[in-house]
Design an enzyme around this catalytic site. Structure first.
Site, PDB file in Angstrom:
ATOM      1  N   ASP A   1    -153.381  52.600  18.448  1.00 38.93           N
ATOM      2  CA  ASP A   1    -153.665  52.887  17.042  1.00 38.93           C
ATOM      3  C   ASP A   1    -154.825  53.864  16.821  1.00 38.93           C
ATOM      4  O   ASP A   1    -155.186  54.132  15.675  1.00 38.93           O
ATOM      5  CB  ASP A   1    -153.870  51.587  16.238  1.00 38.93           C
ATOM      6  CG  ASP A   1    -154.756  50.578  16.919  1.00 38.93           C
ATOM      7  OD1 ASP A   1    -155.357  50.894  17.964  1.00 38.93           O
ATOM      8  OD2 ASP A   1    -154.856  49.443  16.398  1.00 38.93           O
TER       9      ASP A   1
ATOM     10  N   HIS B   1    -158.574  40.093  18.299  1.00 38.37           N
ATOM     11  CA  HIS B   1    -159.399  39.625  17.176  1.00 38.37           C
ATOM     12  C   HIS B   1    -159.556  38.105  17.151  1.00 38.37           C
ATOM     13  O   HIS B   1    -160.389  37.598  16.409  1.00 38.37           O
ATOM     14  CB  HIS B   1    -158.801  40.083  15.838  1.00 38.37           C
ATOM     15  CG  HIS B   1    -158.770  41.567  15.685  1.00 38.37           C
ATOM     16  ND1 HIS B   1    -159.914  42.343  15.712  1.00 38.37           N
ATOM     17  CD2 HIS B   1    -157.739  42.442  15.515  1.00 38.37           C
ATOM     18  CE1 HIS B   1    -159.582  43.617  15.571  1.00 38.37           C
ATOM     19  NE2 HIS B   1    -158.268  43.709  15.452  1.00 38.37           N
TER      20      HIS B   1
ATOM     21  N   HIS C   1    -159.557  49.236  16.764  1.00 41.91           N
ATOM     22  CA  HIS C   1    -160.351  48.214  16.069  1.00 41.91           C
ATOM     23  C   HIS C   1    -161.240  47.466  17.069  1.00 41.91           C
ATOM     24  O   HIS C   1    -160.821  47.233  18.207  1.00 41.91           O
ATOM     25  CB  HIS C   1    -159.428  47.206  15.365  1.00 41.91           C
ATOM     26  CG  HIS C   1    -158.490  47.845  14.389  1.00 41.91           C
ATOM     27  ND1 HIS C   1    -157.178  48.150  14.705  1.00 41.91           N
ATOM     28  CD2 HIS C   1    -158.683  48.247  13.108  1.00 41.91           C
ATOM     29  CE1 HIS C   1    -156.597  48.715  13.651  1.00 41.91           C
ATOM     30  NE2 HIS C   1    -157.489  48.795  12.670  1.00 41.91           N
TER      31      HIS C   1
ATOM     32  N   ASP D   1    -158.399  49.681  21.914  1.00 42.39           N
ATOM     33  CA  ASP D   1    -157.750  49.612  20.591  1.00 42.39           C
ATOM     34  C   ASP D   1    -158.735  50.222  19.580  1.00 42.39           C
ATOM     35  O   ASP D   1    -159.960  50.125  19.750  1.00 42.39           O
ATOM     36  CB  ASP D   1    -157.461  48.143  20.245  1.00 42.39           C
ATOM     37  CG  ASP D   1    -156.684  47.986  18.948  1.00 42.39           C
ATOM     38  OD1 ASP D   1    -155.466  47.789  19.018  1.00 42.39           O
ATOM     39  OD2 ASP D   1    -157.309  48.043  17.858  1.00 42.39           O
TER      40      ASP D   1
END
Ligand code: OKP
Ligand code: ZN
Length: 337
Positions: free
Chosen positions: A278, A155, A191, A189
């Site tokens: 995740d 991120h 996200h 991931d």
């Protein structure tokens, strides 16, 4: 498989994250990497090593130098308490002349999940060095290596921290390998890796492919949509596959294989995988329903590309599941090779 373990991560323990005004315990805890390390170290063929030191210029090729020094300075000002952004984030800190410490916290970060203390710069450097060490192993001729990066990185943008990330470890590894030839980053991931997308958005030498939960409903909310395809010479070198919440292995698989095909067609010399655990069914924040066995299948498909690959740890928050999920993923890679 050489697995790089940055032991300094134990000095990183943000107490809480603030979502929509509510203070919650921080999900990105030290036990995550301890569990993953413990489980993969039991697999035959795995060797755990510590990060080597690389010049800081490898970090500064990916991150704004004002941002890098901010991280070190803000940490010194914070002492051993963690400080959070205290104004609403606005714009980007690139080439910023603003010196007010409160304002700077809003310029160099985009959320309230990513606090800074006097250990942050030091642990973020070690995490980046782990990614560089793993990249150098593959550059030397190994087919695969794995950096147990913590804090995670995908991120973090050129000049903003966020989503538990400070330095973008995967982007630092990809940029390092791009000096040798074309690179692809594959971010699995749950996200969207907005930071990696942002860093390479105008480049055609690093292709970025992202598969993630639809950002309409999931962090980072502002990025990760299908229409984001890159700009300038980077146009068509960024590809997003947002997927609906709640989907399981069989529905995920065709999308995953489309992403793998896209990577194969771009024929990179090196592959960097942002590995998050995740998307697993029991992850407390992910919202997808992949099984433990599916991580083995994903690893096999990635290994079947036969591209020298650096695995870089991102998320995965169910500390009770991480041992078996990591074991499934890593053994999938080793079984295929
Ligand atoms: C970082 B990485 C739950 C909200 C969580 C932050 C998500 C950051 C994910 N309290 N929001 O991509 O795994
Ligand atoms: Zn994640």
């Amino acid at each position: 498989m050489i697995v790089v373990y940055p032991s300094r991560h134990l000095r990183h323990h943000p107490p809480s994250e603030i979502f929509n005004g509510v203070v919650e315990p921080h999900a990105e805890v030290p036990e995550r990497i301890e569990h993953i390390k413990a489980s993969v170290s039991n697999i035959a063929g795995v060797r755990i090593v510590l990060p080597k030191h690389f010049p800081l210029s490898w970090i500064e090729q990916v991150h704004d130098s004002g941002y890098v020094s901010y991280l070190a300075e803000a940490g010194r000002l914070s002492g051993n308490a963690y400080t959070y952004p205290s104004v609403f984030p606005y714009g980007s800190g690139e080439n910023s002349s603003i010196t007010n410490e409160i304002a700077r916290r809003g310029i160099y970060g985009f959320d309230l999940y990513t606090p800074v203390s006097n250990t942050t710069y030091y642990v973020a450097c070690a995490s980046a060095m782990a990614a560089l060490t793993a990249a150098s192993v593959v550059r030397r001729g190994e087919m695969v290596s794995y950096a147990l990066c913590r804090p995670p990185g995908h991120h973090a943008e050129r000049s903003r921290m966020g989503g538990y990330c400070y330095f973008n470890n995967a982007a630092i590894a990809a940029n390092y390998l791009s000096r040798q030839g074309k690179v692809a980053v594959f971010d699995i991931d749950v996200h969207h890796g907005n930071g990696t997308q942002h860093i390479f958005y105008e480049r055609d030498d690093v292709m970025v492919v992202n598969i993630h939960a639809d950002p309409t409903y999931k962090f980072p909310f502002f990025s990760g949509f299908e229409h984001e395809i890159g700009v300038g010479k980077g146009k068509l070198f960024n590809k997003n596959y947002p997927i609906p919440l709640g989907i399981s292995d069989e529905e995920y698989h065709p999308v995953f294989m489309a992403a793998v095909k896209r990577i194969r067609e771009s024929a990179p010399q090196y592959l960097v995988v942002s590995v998050g655990y995740d998307a697993h069914v029991n992850d407390p924040i992910g919202g997808l329903r992949l099984s433990t066995a599916y991580y083995h299948r994903m690893a096999t498909a990635i290994a079947s590309l036969h591209i020298p690959t650096v695995l870089v740890q991102e998320g995965g928050y169910n500390t009770g599941e991480l041992r078996s999920v990591a074991q499934s993923f890593v053994s999938g890679f080793l079984d295929a090779n």
